[in-house]
Design a protein around this motif. Structure first.
Motif, PDB file in Angstrom:
ATOM      1  N   ARG A   1      58.016  11.317  74.032  1.00  0.00           N
ATOM      2  CA  ARG A   1      57.030  10.417  74.878  1.00  0.00           C
ATOM      3  C   ARG A   1      56.091  11.508  75.105  1.00  0.00           C
ATOM      4  O   ARG A   1      54.857  11.118  75.250  1.00  0.00           O
ATOM      5  N   ARG A   2      56.214  12.652  75.595  1.00  0.00           N
ATOM      6  CA  ARG A   2      55.186  13.634  75.943  1.00  0.00           C
ATOM      7  C   ARG A   2      54.435  14.097  75.126  1.00  0.00           C
ATOM      8  O   ARG A   2      53.124  14.056  74.994  1.00  0.00           O
ATOM      9  N   ARG A   3      54.704  14.386  73.765  1.00  0.00           N
ATOM     10  CA  ARG A   3      54.029  14.573  72.580  1.00  0.00           C
ATOM     11  C   ARG A   3      53.134  13.306  72.195  1.00  0.00           C
ATOM     12  O   ARG A   3      52.022  13.646  71.669  1.00  0.00           O
TER      13      ARG A   3
ATOM     14  N   ARG B   1      69.843  13.653  73.993  1.00  0.00           N
ATOM     15  CA  ARG B   1      69.428  12.277  73.640  1.00  0.00           C
ATOM     16  C   ARG B   1      68.016  12.398  74.458  1.00  0.00           C
ATOM     17  O   ARG B   1      67.044  12.113  73.817  1.00  0.00           O
ATOM     18  N   GLU B   2      68.375  12.327  75.913  1.00  0.00           N
ATOM     19  CA  GLU B   2      67.506  11.890  76.699  1.00  0.00           C
ATOM     20  C   GLU B   2      66.162  13.132  76.799  1.00  0.00           C
ATOM     21  O   GLU B   2      64.985  12.988  76.813  1.00  0.00           O
ATOM     22  N   ARG B   3      66.491  14.177  76.416  1.00  0.00           N
ATOM     23  CA  ARG B   3      65.528  15.312  76.484  1.00  0.00           C
ATOM     24  C   ARG B   3      64.746  15.352  75.247  1.00  0.00           C
ATOM     25  O   ARG B   3      63.341  15.456  75.118  1.00  0.00           O
ATOM     26  N   ARG B   4      65.220  14.735  73.902  1.00  0.00           N
ATOM     27  CA  ARG B   4      64.418  14.684  72.760  1.00  0.00           C
ATOM     28  C   ARG B   4      63.403  13.549  72.838  1.00  0.00           C
ATOM     29  O   ARG B   4      62.363  13.458  72.396  1.00  0.00           O
ATOM     30  N   ALA B   5      64.117  12.360  73.722  1.00  0.00           N
ATOM     31  CA  ALA B   5      63.157  11.248  73.867  1.00  0.00           C
ATOM     32  C   ALA B   5      61.882  11.568  74.822  1.00  0.00           C
ATOM     33  O   ALA B   5      61.023  11.188  74.644  1.00  0.00           O
ATOM     34  N   SER B   6      62.215  12.414  75.754  1.00  0.00           N
ATOM     35  CA  SER B   6      61.146  12.837  76.815  1.00  0.00           C
ATOM     36  C   SER B   6      60.198  13.584  76.130  1.00  0.00           C
ATOM     37  O   SER B   6      58.974  13.562  76.278  1.00  0.00           O
ATOM     38  N   GLU B   7      60.778  14.441  75.241  1.00  0.00           N
ATOM     39  CA  GLU B   7      59.946  15.505  74.307  1.00  0.00           C
ATOM     40  C   GLU B   7      59.066  14.390  73.437  1.00  0.00           C
ATOM     41  O   GLU B   7      57.787  14.898  73.355  1.00  0.00           O
TER      42      GLU B   7
END
Length: 99
Positions: A59-61, A51-57
């Motif tokens: 936000r980055r994009r 979850r957090e990895r997908r959320a960070s990705e």
């Protein structure tokens, strides 16, 4: 509010966020300039470890540092934290909210 696990695998949550942003600017530029938060729904459909990895990705994009909340409308997970954050924000910005 963006589905982080869209039903259609070809749906891109980042593209959805950009479309929503563009529509908001067309509707009301002053409203579009207000602070916004990202609320990612359907986390119950994603492995908790991912979850957090997908959320960070996401936000980055989107190139944003906006507050981000992970929730599940189906299970209620994360909703209480979001409600508390909204309450804190409203208390801290009471003067701006009422004007």
């Amino acid at each position: 509010l963006i589905d982080i696990a869209p039903i259609d695998a070809d749906t891109d949550p980042v593209r959805q966020a950009r479309v929503l942003s563009a529509e908001l600017r067309k509707f009301d530029l002053a409203l579009a300039r207000k602070p916004r938060w990202i609320v990612l729904n359907k986390i119950d459909l994603i492995d908790p470890a991912d979850r957090e990895r997908r959320a960070s990705e996401l936000r980055r994009r989107l190139r944003t540092k906006a507050p981000t909340f992970l929730v599940s409308a189906a299970t209620g997970e994360g909703c209480r934290e979001l409600m508390r954050a909204v309450g804190r924000y409203l208390a801290e910005h009471r003067d701006k909210v009422h004007s």
